[in-house]
Structure formats: structure tokens, C-alpha cells
Design a protein around this motif. Structure first.
Motif, PDB file in Angstrom:
ATOM      1  N   UNK A   1     -94.288  51.238   6.490  1.00 48.84           N
ATOM      2  CA  UNK A   1     -93.725  49.912   6.790  1.00 48.84           C
ATOM      3  C   UNK A   1     -94.760  49.013   7.445  1.00 48.84           C
ATOM      4  N   UNK A   2     -95.474  49.560   8.417  1.00 48.58           N
ATOM      5  CA  UNK A   2     -96.497  48.775   9.110  1.00 48.58           C
ATOM      6  C   UNK A   2     -97.871  48.928   8.469  1.00 48.58           C
ATOM      7  N   UNK A   3     -97.980  49.789   7.460  1.00 49.53           N
ATOM      8  CA  UNK A   3     -99.235  50.027   6.749  1.00 49.53           C
ATOM      9  C   UNK A   3    -100.326  50.502   7.700  1.00 49.53           C
ATOM     10  N   UNK A   4     -99.954  51.541   8.465  1.00 41.46           N
ATOM     11  CA  UNK A   4    -100.895  52.114   9.418  1.00 41.46           C
ATOM     12  C   UNK A   4    -100.896  53.632   9.281  1.00 41.46           C
ATOM     13  N   UNK A   5    -102.069  54.205   9.490  1.00 42.24           N
ATOM     14  CA  UNK A   5    -102.202  55.652   9.508  1.00 42.24           C
ATOM     15  C   UNK A   5    -103.108  56.038  10.661  1.00 42.24           C
ATOM     16  N   UNK A   6    -102.916  57.263  11.144  1.00 45.22           N
ATOM     17  CA  UNK A   6    -103.801  57.771  12.175  1.00 45.22           C
ATOM     18  C   UNK A   6    -104.178  59.212  11.848  1.00 45.22           C
ATOM     19  N   UNK A   7    -105.330  59.603  12.343  1.00 38.41           N
ATOM     20  CA  UNK A   7    -105.783  60.985  12.215  1.00 38.41           C
ATOM     21  C   UNK A   7    -106.033  61.501  13.627  1.00 38.41           C
ATOM     22  N   UNK A   8    -105.273  62.525  14.028  1.00 39.30           N
ATOM     23  CA  UNK A   8    -105.392  63.096  15.356  1.00 39.30           C
ATOM     24  C   UNK A   8    -106.123  64.425  15.254  1.00 39.30           C
ATOM     25  N   UNK A   9    -107.146  64.575  16.085  1.00 38.13           N
ATOM     26  CA  UNK A   9    -107.921  65.820  16.119  1.00 38.13           C
ATOM     27  C   UNK A   9    -107.658  66.493  17.462  1.00 38.13           C
ATOM     28  N   UNK A  10    -107.208  67.705  17.401  1.00 39.05           N
ATOM     29  CA  UNK A  10    -106.859  68.451  18.615  1.00 39.05           C
ATOM     30  C   UNK A  10    -107.965  69.432  18.978  1.00 39.05           C
ATOM     31  N   UNK A  11    -108.221  69.553  20.283  1.00 38.72           N
ATOM     32  CA  UNK A  11    -109.194  70.539  20.786  1.00 38.72           C
ATOM     33  C   UNK A  11    -110.488  70.469  19.985  1.00 38.72           C
TER      34      UNK A  11
END
Lengths: 115, 113
Positions: free
Chosen positions: B69-79
Motif C-alpha cells: 500500500x505504501x510501496x515500502x520494503x525493509x530488510x532486517x539483518x539480525x546479529x
């Protein structure tokens, strides 16, 4: 060992010379692509091919040419007409034309430098 | 104009910390969104792919989210690990043409020991 290979890894060219970059894949993919990568910019499409003996221009095709005589091979020629050819060139392939759920697999790249 | 914008342009974090990379796009019609990891001097390698109906996808320590809907993506990297040092590229495709695969310029991530 399946994959997509590019050669050479580094290539130096004098101004006015044509050079050909090799791209081979043994993944049995129909679609192949050539991209150019410059520092701070996203990949830009040069040419793509969805089947043997067929190819289409991408966004920055001027000064480049390709052929697709075999399913496995998609060589790119950088001609002397390309004004600023120094860049990192990436070849990719996918089962069929991307735009659907197909993943593109990339080769290791060729760094071309014009002296 | 179809565009993919990523932020930040570069990021430095300490080993073991988490981080989140952002991708905003204007590509329409939308088919799918991919995140790639590219080591220096190498070709990109796919991490995740999501269609408009998926809002999260994980691959080990990598988790991608998508808000169509907002045309957004994120990539989360843990540790984070030292081997995570690379460029991360967001790629958006539409249905209309094979050439309509738009690449972001990437986020350069450096992990410090």
C-alpha cells in the motif's frame, strides 16, 4: 556444477577497439540479460534475450551489440561507439523472462577498463 | 517514472548488532520485489523475493517486509556477522515488460569487529 560464468574477470581496452565479453550458463535457462553497473547507480539493462536467435534492446543499448546463437551463450560486444565503456558488466539468466516470479541468477561480472 | 530508492546509502555497524535497510518504490504495475546481496567485485545473489500478497519473508538472519500500500520494503539483518559486509540491492519488477526490472542503487553495509 551448474551456474553462470563470465570471462574474462578483468579486461583492458584501448580507445577505438571493440571487445567481446563472454557469458555462458548451464542452467538450461531460456532468458539471458546484460547489465552495466556504475558506482552509486543501480544496474542498467543493456540487452536481453528470451530465446535463441532473438534479443531486445534495453535502456542503454547504444554502443553495444549481442548475439544468441546458442541457448547457453550470450556474448556482449562493446564497440568503439560506446562513449564511456569503463564499468562493471554483469550477465544474468532466468528460467524465462523476469517480470513474473522467476529469479535472475547473476554471473561474477567482468570489469572493463578503457585505457 | 518507475524508481527504486534505497536508504541509507551506506551504513557501518558493530558485529553482533541488528540493522534495517529501507527501500521505497514507485514501480507500477507491481509484480514482485527482491533483495539481493552483492559482495565487492561479485555478482548479486538473491536473498528474498515477495509478491504483493506477501508481507514478510525470512532467509536465516535476513527478514524482508513489504507494504504494497505504501510501496515500502525493509530488510532486517539480525546479529550481524563480518560476512554480512556487502551491498544490498532492492529490485522491483512489474508485469508489463521484461525490461521493467528496476534496480535500486544499493546500501553499502560495513560490519566492524
Amino acid at each position: 556444477d551448474g551456474g553462470i560464468t563470465q570471462s574474462p574477470k578483468y579486461l583492458f581496452r584501448k580507445e577505438g577497439q571493440n571487445v567481446t565479453l563472454s557469458c555462458e550458463q548451464n542452467l538450461n535457462h531460456d532468458a539471458m540479460y546484460w547489465y552495466r553497473q556504475d558506482p552509486g547507480q543501480g544496474l542498467r539493462l543493456i540487452y536481453y534475450s528470451q530465446i535463441v536467435n532473438d534479443f531486445q534492446k534495453g535502456d542503454i543499448a547504444e554502443g553495444y551489440s549481442v548475439s544468441r546463437e546458442k541457448k547457453e551463450s550470450f556474448p556482449l560486444t562493446v564497440t568503439s561507439a560506446q562513449k564511456n565503456p569503463t564499468a562493471f558488466y554483469l550477465c544474468a539468466s532466468s528460467i524465462s523472462l523476469a517480470g513474473s516470479y522467476n529469479e535472475q541468477f547473476f554471473g561474477p561480472g567482468t570489469r572493463l577498463t578503457v585505457l | 517514472k518507475n524508481q527504486v530508492e534505497q536508504s541509507p546509502q551506506s551504513l557501518i555497524i558493530l558485529e553482533g548488532k541488528n540493522c534495517t535497510l529501507q527501500c521505497n518504490y514507485t514501480v507500477s504495475p507491481f509484480s514482485n520485489l527482491r533483495w539481493y546481496k552483492q559482495d565487492t567485485g561479485r555478482g548479486p545473489v538473491s536473498l528474498t523475493i515477495m509478491t504483493f500478497s506477501e508481507n514478510t519473508k525470512s532467509n536465516g538472519r535476513y527478514t524482508a517486509t513489504l507494504d504494497a500500500d505504501t510501496k515500502q520494503s525493509s530488510l532486517h539483518i539480525t546479529a550481524s556477522q563480518l560476512s554480512d559486509s556487502a551491498s544490498y540491492i532492492c529490485v522491483v519488477s512489474d508485469y508489463s515488460s521484461a525490461s521493467k526490472i528496476i534496480f535500486g542503487s544499493g546500501t553499502r553495509l560495513s560490519i566492524r569487529p
